[in-house]
Structures are given as C-alpha cells and as structure tokens.
Enzyme design. Structure first.
Site, PDB file in Angstrom:
ATOM      1  N   CYS A  48      51.800  99.548   0.725  1.00 16.77           N
ATOM      2  CA  CYS A  48      50.525  99.673   0.225  1.00 16.77           C
ATOM      3  C   CYS A  48      49.717  99.124   1.362  1.00 16.77           C
ATOM      4  CB  CYS A  48      50.050  99.178  -0.921  1.00 16.77           C
ATOM      5  SG  CYS A  48      48.382  99.298  -1.324  1.00 16.77           S
ATOM      6  N   HIS A 103      46.846  97.520   1.487  1.00 19.18           N
ATOM      7  CA  HIS A 103      46.319  96.264   1.081  1.00 19.18           C
ATOM      8  C   HIS A 103      47.394  95.107   1.063  1.00 19.18           C
ATOM      9  CE1 HIS A 103      43.357  99.178  -0.055  1.00 19.18           C
ATOM     10  NE2 HIS A 103      42.479  98.374  -0.566  1.00 19.18           N
TER      11      HIS A 103
HETATM   12  N1  DGL Z   1      45.682 103.216   0.437  1.00 18.93           N
HETATM   13  C1  DGL Z   1      46.333 102.950  -0.726  1.00 18.93           C
HETATM   14  C2  DGL Z   1      47.851 103.031  -0.554  1.00 18.93           C
HETATM   15  O1  DGL Z   1      48.298 102.630   0.411  1.00 18.93           O
HETATM   16  C3  DGL Z   1      45.928 101.922  -1.708  1.00 18.93           C
HETATM   17  C4  DGL Z   1      44.638 102.132  -2.231  1.00 18.93           C
HETATM   18  C5  DGL Z   1      44.297 103.348  -3.303  1.00 18.93           C
HETATM   19  O2  DGL Z   1      45.137 103.486  -4.234  1.00 18.93           O
HETATM   20  O3  DGL Z   1      43.801 104.254  -2.840  1.00 18.93           O
HETATM   21  O4  DGL Z   1      48.759 103.358  -1.376  1.00 18.93           O
END
Ligand code: DGL
Length: 261
Positions: free
Chosen positions: A180, A182
C-alpha cells in the site's frame, strides 16, 4: 514526462522514490483526492477511476504511466494496459520479484487495503515466481486513515500495527511486502513490530528501480522524456490536510493544482 497516479496523496511515496532513482526527470502526478479511498471500493469502480486518472495523465503529456496505487494496480492493470498505448507500470510485480529474490521456500507476509488483499494478486504472483513460498495476507484498513491523520508515531498506531501483524509474526514470516502506498511511512514501526530479521519490501522502492531499469533498456523512450526537474502535483480536490501530507511526504512545500475529474 513520467505520469504517476494514485487514489490520493499516499502515492507521493512512489513519486519521491522515483525522484531519487531518476533525478531531474519531469513528473506529473495525479492524486484522486475527491474519490479516495480506492481500497474499500469495488473492482469495477477502481477500474473506472483508474481509466480516468490515466486519461488525465496522458492529456498532460505523460509518456509512461506508473500506477502508484496498489489497489488500482491489483485490479485495473489489464484494462489500462489494453486501453493506452504507453508503457504502464504497476507496483505489485516489482515488489513480488524483490521478495522472491531473497531465498527459496520463503514465508511471505503481505499487508494492504481490502481491495488489494481481496484481489489475491500478490498471492498469485508470488506462487508463479516461487511455488514453494507460503503466503499470508492481511488487510489493514485502519492504517491509511492513521497515516493521513499524521498519527505516524502515536501509541495507538503502534498498538494497531502490532495487532494487525500478530498473525504474521506467529507464522514467522521471512519477508513482509508493504502492499500500500501509505505503509512506507510506517516502516519503522512495522519493522519493530514484525522483528528486525524480517525483510521489509517497500513497493515504492521496488517500482522505481524497475522504471529506471526499463528506461536504461529503452533509450528511444528515455530520449523523449524531458529532464528539466519539473514536478506538477494535480489533485481532484484540494484541502489543507492534503497539502500538509504532501509536504510531509516530499519533505518540501509543493503547490497543489486542481485537475482530473
Ligand atoms: N493508494 C491506496 C493503495 O495503495 C491506499 C489508499 C486507498 O485506499 O485509496 O492501495
């Protein structure tokens, strides 16, 4: 220029890693902050949004597209690759290759959003590369909001990380993929909770190495990419919090521009 998109601001971890690996390359980033999060949405919605995000980047002049978002990479890669005539990079394969590289008969943990974990993509790709590997995946839906709130070092965050990682710790994983955008921002806490001997695979580093290697092998494409150090950061909704998080991730102040949908 290199186009990067994410469901929001978290994908700036990938932009930052790309800036380190390919200094000076022009980058246009789109964060779909009006429709974030993607991780809790259906595959169809994530595919539709990812198509629009890519379209916007192409309109801005992107010659390659990096899907920084794991949730989008999990479900939308095939459709995007079919639709657009530029090289498309997703973040899953480079992380899996990095994990598979360590040793045979691994026990690999994967953490990500519900969309990513439910897609089963990491498991499938790991098994393709190392059929003997054991894969243990856990969705960690609370981690994205904690990062977005800036709760990176709070005791509550440490406690939640510990709780999520417990089943992986019990299974004595040898590598842990941060699936992910984050999670690289929680790397220190994650490493501490899972144990220092576990290899943490940061997909933002894995993908930027992959893009660099691709450009090294495709000088014709590399030639058409401008290298004036320009960085444009578009979002579909501008708020103070997004601005603050962007500053925190990039370690410098940036101007958010309204764009996309
Ligand atoms: N960008 C998303 C991911 O890498 C995390 C944030 C979202 O759930 O949109 O899965």
């Amino acid at each position: 220029m290199i186009g990067i998109f994410d469901s929001g601001i978290g994908g700036l971890t990938v932009a930052r890693a790309l800036m380190d690996h390919l200094p000076g390359y022009d980058i246009v980033y789109f964060g779909d902050t009006a429709r974030t999060p993607y991780g809790s949405k259906s595959s169809k919605t994530v595919i539709d949004y990812s198509m629009e995000d890519s379209e916007f980047l192409i309109q801005q002049g992107a010659k390659i597209i990096v899907m920084a978002c794991n949730s989008a990479s999990s479900v939308a890669t095939e459709c995007i690759t079919r639709r657009f005539d530029v090289p498309i990079f997703e973040v899953i394969t480079p992380a899996v290759e990095m994990a598979a590289h360590f040793k045979k008969e691994q026990r690999i943990g994967v953490i990500g959003t519900r969309a990513t974990i439910n897609s089963g993509i990491y498991e499938r790709k790991i098994k393709e590369m190392d059929p003997d590997a054991k894969v243990y995946s856990i969705a960690c839906p609370l981690l994205v909001p904690l990062v977005e709130e800036g709760w990176l070092k709070k005791p509550e965050t440490r406690m939640i990380v510990k709780k999520y990682l417990y089943p992986l710790k019990v299974r004595q994983v040898t590598s842990l993929i941060l699936g992910c955008t984050h999670y690289p921002l929680l790397k220190t806490i994650i490493q501490r909770k899972i144990g220092k001997r576990v290899n943490i695979i940061d997909s933002s580093l894995a993908i930027s190495g992959k893009v660099k290697a691709y450009l090294d092998g495709h000088p014709d494409l590399d030639k058409v990419l401008n290298k004036s150090g320009m960085f444009r950061l578009f979002v579909s909704d501008i708020t103070e919090q997004f601005e603050k998080t962007a500053r925190y991730i990039l370690k410098k102040s940036v101007r958010l521009e309204q764009g996309g949908i």
